[in-house]
Design an enzyme around this catalytic site. Sequence first.
Site, PDB file in Angstrom:
ATOM      1  N   TYR A 160       0.812  -1.223   0.000  1.00 49.29           N
ATOM      2  CA  TYR A 160       0.000   0.000   0.000  1.00 49.29           C
ATOM      3  C   TYR A 160       0.846   1.273   0.000  1.00 49.29           C
ATOM      4  CZ  TYR A 160      -4.898  -1.430   0.089  1.00 49.29           C
ATOM      5  OH  TYR A 160      -6.150  -1.889  -0.249  1.00 49.29           O
ATOM      6  N   ASP A 338       0.780 -19.074   3.333  1.00 50.97           N
ATOM      7  CA  ASP A 338       0.143 -20.059   2.443  1.00 50.97           C
ATOM      8  C   ASP A 338      -0.598 -21.115   3.262  1.00 50.97           C
ATOM      9  OD1 ASP A 338       2.664 -20.747   3.309  1.00 50.97           O
ATOM     10  OD2 ASP A 338       3.398 -21.494   1.390  1.00 50.97           O
TER      11      ASP A 338
END
Length: 475
Positions: A160, A338
């Site tokens: 961001y 993950d």
Amino acid sequence: MYEKIAPPTTGSRITFVDGKPIVPDDPIIPFIRGDGIGVDIWPAAQKVIDAAVKAAYDDERKINWFKIYVGDEACEKYGTYQYLPEDSLTAIREYGIAIKGPLTTPIGGGVRSLNVALRQIFDLYACVRPCRYYTGTPSPHLHPEKLDVIIYRENTEDIYLGIEWQQGSEIADKLIHYLNTELIPATPEHGKKRIRLDSGIGIKPISKTGSQRLVRRAIEHALRLPKHKQMVTLVHKGNIMKYTEGAFRDWGYELATTEFREVCVTERESWILSNKEKNPDLSIEENARAIDPGFDAMTTEKRAEIIEEVKTVLDSIWDTHGNRQWKDKVMVNDRIADSIFQQIQTRPDEYSILATMNLNGDYLSDAAAAIVGGLGMGPGANIGDNCAIFEATHGTAPKHAGLDRINPGSLILSGVMMLEYMGWQEAADLIKKGIGGAIANRQVTYDLARLMIPAVDPPLKCSEFAQAIIDHFND
Ligand SMILES: NC(=O)C1=CN([C@@H]2O[C@H](COP(=O)(O)OP(=O)(O)OC[C@H]3O[C@@H](n4cnc5c(N)ncnc54)[C@H](OP(=O)(O)O)[C@@H]3O)[C@@H](O)[C@H]2O)C=CC1
Ligand SMILES: O=C(O)CCC(=O)C(=O)O
Ligand SMILES: [Mg+2]
């Protein structure tokens, strides 16, 4: 003070003290309708929120809505490329809490994402996205009701911050040259690595300040949950990126074991303590072997490190956390990014609050929303110390815009989060009841209708779903 808008003539300002909103009974709340499906979901959400406030408090409380403009609507009102007018920023700054529909990420005009810009301008560092199941919602999972998590996504750094340079640009070339000739050779752990000359370059900054203020909010939230949900999982890819993703994890644990020492226990600490509870005569070394199954294959230094860890934990917190006292503390653990994607599907009930950096949280919040009914059921809030903006997890879904068919549930549930944040719990509860009632009665929009067995045909329109929610307030 405003160029083209005027606040409502009645109503009062929300103020902030120590990061908490002080809400009058007649707050003025700015809203941004949003682009694309904003034209459908905002009116639906406004109607449901107003109806809930009226039903809960009659005339004692009322929201005074203040229409402000960002995105396509702002360009119509303020001129070409005026996506984010100063008027709108002034209004949000002045009134503290705002709610918005989705905004298209414009092409051109020098703005990357308006949604991200708003979060950065107001330093709304915690993106909070709860994913819980409403009975009857169709889901690809057999037991979607087992998922009840709240994602705390860092909202200001990582991707961001958006610091990157295009492949072939002068700065990208300079940077690659500098990295390849100076910085990488000067860092022995990078060995003979080299960046390809035709690379684009992005920077991934993860700060201690940004990580810890996010985790602080996550732990504070956990403390407000029922005992069995008092858990914060730090999600990271620290096995690959030690100094950014791994540092986020380490700073999270550091905060939990310093600032929140009395009320937190880490997962490893809980193993050490419970090993001793089960066998008070267990030696420090046996305890170390029990918490790390690969202990005997480790180097002498690594074994000494783990023995020291066990000793320190027992010396420092046995009195306050031992003898099962740790079971009443907030459990802080960590999972590799993950792995958490499969964990929320295979063992959803083992998780509660998931604290993440920016990119991991972006993926995870859409994936978790899918389990409990899809993006139409994914609400969110962007929270800072002096301001909060509520919005759905999804975007503008342009192909559905203006058709009165999309699911407004996500923005309505963002309204629920806003009411809860304001302390207007009774109104929030009515909406949750209404949504539960509408879904249980198979009164749903196309997205849920097509997945229900048997399928609901015809589905409700967006506006009809809003009305159905109101009709079920008093089930
Ligand atoms: N905070 C924000 O305002 C955000 C803005 N964006 C922006 O939105 C624009 C469009 O992005 P896009 O990638 O299409 O992603 P979207 O999230 O807008 O939509 C993708 C798909 O998700 C489903 N969906 C989204 N919202 C709903 C809903 N309320 N009810 C039911 N289904 C829903 C639809 O699937 P289906 O058609 O299969 O039913 C839709 O086609 C881009 O400009 C992007 O940058 C993106 C994310 C967040
Ligand atoms: O603003 C955008 O275009 C994307 C934002 C987004 O994906 C999110 O908030 O989850
Ligand atoms: Mg997203």
